[in-house]
Design a protein around this motif. Structure first.
Motif, PDB file in Angstrom:
ATOM      1  N   ARG A 119       8.397 -13.469  12.805  1.00 40.68           N
ATOM      2  CA  ARG A 119       7.311 -13.012  12.759  1.00 40.68           C
ATOM      3  C   ARG A 119       6.562 -11.892  13.654  1.00 40.68           C
ATOM      4  O   ARG A 119       7.252 -11.738  14.913  1.00 40.68           O
ATOM      5  CB  ARG A 119       5.916 -14.166  13.119  1.00 40.68           C
ATOM      6  N   SER A 148      -3.479  -9.364  13.799  1.00 36.67           N
ATOM      7  CA  SER A 148      -2.836  -9.604  12.697  1.00 36.67           C
ATOM      8  C   SER A 148      -1.463 -10.181  12.965  1.00 36.67           C
ATOM      9  O   SER A 148      -1.050  -9.886  14.112  1.00 36.67           O
ATOM     10  CB  SER A 148      -2.862  -8.549  11.748  1.00 36.67           C
ATOM     11  N   ARG A 199       2.425 -10.811  10.706  1.00 32.12           N
ATOM     12  CA  ARG A 199       3.185 -10.371   9.427  1.00 32.12           C
ATOM     13  C   ARG A 199       4.559 -10.891   9.521  1.00 32.12           C
ATOM     14  O   ARG A 199       5.088 -11.119  10.749  1.00 32.12           O
ATOM     15  CB  ARG A 199       3.091  -8.826   9.132  1.00 32.12           C
TER      16      ARG A 199
END
Length: 414
Positions: free
Chosen positions: A107, A174, A176
């Protein structure tokens, strides 16, 4: 498969700026770019504070929620900047952008505020993963401006969000998924503001080695005029087994050495991983104490870095302040009189660093009430001649107040 980052970083002052207010940091699992603003060394202080705060998070295995860790770090940065401004009001107005990514297994956590940018290249396609916090971006979002028009808009550098310690700032957070083969680029607007996204993508595709990539990107920005500081970091996501030895953390820009990047070994980051991989099962009981010692060493290094930056900023500010002049009051034989002073108008940490240059015969109580208030607060002058001109104008006001028919605002005559 365990992922890590193979990285390179470079920062350049550019062709038009006197100093570098950008700061950057890169390690196997943390990349940070901060673009300071504020002038008079304050911008470099702000960006250095931001980078040092995040560098202190650099760990062998980031634990906990990455976004919570970033959010806490942002609050700490704002507190530190606010504390600096409270201690020295002349730093008011400084601020910094912040764009950083942290890797944890497969991640990637992202924190972003301002107009520095983050990009992700995957399978030859470059994607911007940050949104500029600028006036022109707001106009683009509402359909009032096109991307083409934004490139030359006179207010394209006006930020709507920045870390300054004075106002609570909402940052973009954020997370991802990443995979081996991905390439990450973080950069200040000294690159993205003058080099097109297509050209950036072509350069990243043409240079497999991260160092070659950052060198070419900086050179492209310089060839485009280099109007601003240029900082870029390239991190390639690779299988940890393909990187036999972890590299040193890289510190570049204002947080390192002006104009030149330098390497700084932080014991709690790459060296910490090397020690972790080398230990045997019999050493497991001692791991917490070793990790604690490494963390103390890393925090000490960051603390010394910040101390040096702060001292340098204070010395630079003091040197600058001794070229400043102002007009204020000083005790005379029969009361307060107007005088010229050299140095800062406000004390620094409770110390008055100004000194009396020359006094006048103009009594403060002879001036109109408005001018009395101005002198009581101190009237800033551009130089010594300007200060003397101010005193002369005040003397003329005192003469007019001494007339039989003085103008409004003059003190009442007994």
């Amino acid at each position: 498969m365990t992922l890590t980052l193979r990285y390179a970083a470079r920062s350049d002052v550019g062709l038009l700026r006197d100093g570098n207010e950008d700061s950057g940091y890169a390690s196997p699992h943390l990349l940070v770019v901060a673009d300071g603003m504020g002038g008079a060394a304050a911008g470099e202080v702000a960006s250095s504070v931001a980078v040092a705060a995040l560098a202190s998070l650099d760990d062998d295995e980031p634990s906990g929620d990455l976004l919570e860790v970033f959010a806490d770090a942002v609050l700490r940065i704002e507190d530190q900047l606010g504390g600096l401004v409270d201690a020295e009001p002349r730093l008011r107005g400084m601020g910094t952008t912040l764009t950083a990514v942290a890797r944890a297994q497969g991640r990637l956590g992202l924190v972003h505020v301002g107009d520095s940018r983050g990009y992700l290249m995957r399978s030859g396609t470059l994607e911007r993963i940050t949104r500029d916090h600028t006036l022109v971006q707001s106009l683009i979002d509402t359909g009032r401006l096109s991307e083409h028009e934004a490139a030359t808009h006179p207010q394209r550098n006006v930020l709507t969000r920045v870390l300054d310690g004075a106002h609570p700032t909402e940052v973009d957070l954020s997370i991802r998924e990443i995979k081996a083969g991905d390439r990450i680029l973080l950069c200040s607007d000294g690159l993205s503001g003058v080099v097109s996204a297509d050209t950036i993508a072509a350069s990243l595709l043409a240079n497999d080695d991260p160092q070659n990539a950052v060198d070419e990107l900086v050179d492209l920005a310089l060839r485009a005029g280099g109007p601003d500081n240029i900082t870029c970091i390239v991190g390639d996501v690779v299988d940890n087994e393909t990187v036999p030895e972890p590299g040193d953390a890289l510190v570049v820009g204002a947080v390192g050495v002006q104009r030149n990047s330098r390497r700084l070994r932080l014991p709690d980051t790459p060296a910490g991983r090397a020690a972790q991989l080398a230990r045997s099962d019999d050493d497991d009981d001692d791991a917490p104490s070793r990790r604690s010692r490494r963390r103390v060493l890393a925090l000490t290094a960051v603390g010394m870095l910040l101390l040096g930056l702060t001292v340098g900023a204070v010395v630079g500010w003091y040197t600058w302040s001794q070229g400043q002049y102002f007009v204020a009051t000083t005790p005379g034989t029969t009361g307060e009189v107007v005088a010229v002073f050299r140095g800062p108008t406000d004390p620094l940490f409770g110390l008055d660093l100004s000194r009396l240059v020359e006094t006048s015969t103009v009594g403060v109580d002879e001036l109109p009430e408005f001018e009395q208030e101005q002198v009581a607060r101190a009237i800033v002058a551009q130089n010594l001649d300007d200060a003397r001109d101010i005193v002369q104008r005040l003397a003329e006001q005192a003469v007019r107040c001494a007339d039989k028919n003085p103008p409004a605002g003059c003190p009442e005559t007994p």
